[in-house]
Design a protein around this motif. Structure first.
Motif, mmCIF file in Angstrom:
data_model
loop_
_atom_site.group_PDB
_atom_site.id
_atom_site.type_symbol
_atom_site.label_atom_id
_atom_site.label_comp_id
_atom_site.label_asym_id
_atom_site.label_seq_id
_atom_site.Cartn_x
_atom_site.Cartn_y
_atom_site.Cartn_z
ATOM 1 N N GLN A 24 -1.739 6.526 4.308
ATOM 2 C CA GLN A 24 -1.753 7.435 5.559
ATOM 3 C C GLN A 24 -2.860 8.511 5.121
ATOM 4 O OE1 GLN A 24 1.081 5.892 4.463
ATOM 5 N NE2 GLN A 24 1.984 5.151 6.215
ATOM 6 N N ARG A 29 -4.241 10.878 7.986
ATOM 7 C CA ARG A 29 -2.936 11.566 8.477
ATOM 8 C C ARG A 29 -2.318 12.044 7.187
ATOM 9 N NH1 ARG A 29 0.363 7.155 10.890
ATOM 10 N NH2 ARG A 29 -0.339 5.810 9.196
ATOM 11 N N SER A 63 6.140 2.585 5.331
ATOM 12 C CA SER A 63 4.793 3.225 4.875
ATOM 13 C C SER A 63 3.814 2.295 4.913
ATOM 14 C CB SER A 63 4.785 4.127 3.649
ATOM 15 O OG SER A 63 4.795 3.634 2.597
ATOM 16 N N ALA A 67 0.896 1.874 7.947
ATOM 17 C CA ALA A 67 -0.511 1.839 7.519
ATOM 18 C C ALA A 67 -1.215 0.558 8.109
ATOM 19 C CB ALA A 67 -0.766 1.967 6.336
ATOM 20 N N PHE A 70 -1.398 0.994 12.236
ATOM 21 C CA PHE A 70 -1.911 2.165 12.891
ATOM 22 C C PHE A 70 -2.698 1.833 13.659
ATOM 23 C CE2 PHE A 70 -4.813 5.821 12.336
ATOM 24 C CZ PHE A 70 -4.052 6.847 13.036
#
Length: 74
Positions: A24, A29, A63, A67, A70
């Motif tokens: 991220q 982000r 996570s 990713a 995204f």
């Protein structure tokens, strides 16, 4: 247009395999990176309590998937 499966998302997902939240961060982000890293760090640090370790493992997988999938808003 970079989307799911793009080279950047693959690299971000691979970064998350090693350090949760790093992918991220690579994507820019920052808040998501901090949240994923803190949840996983605290959960893995308290692994002997079992439940936080399970939550950390789920957050770690989340996570990686986050990713990889995204899509930047335009």
């Amino acid at each position: 247009m970079a989307g799911q499966g793009s080279g950047g998302n693959v690299i971000a997902a691979l970064c998350n395999v090693f350090i949760p939240g790093l992918g991220q961060l690579v994507q820019g982000r920052i808040l998501a990176a901090i949240v994923f890293f803190v949840i996983c760090a605290v959960g893995y640090a308290t692994f002997w309590l079992v439940i936080p370790a399970i939550v950390a493992a789920i957050a770690h997988l989340w996570s990686i998937i986050d990713a990889a999938k995204f899509r930047p808003m335009l």
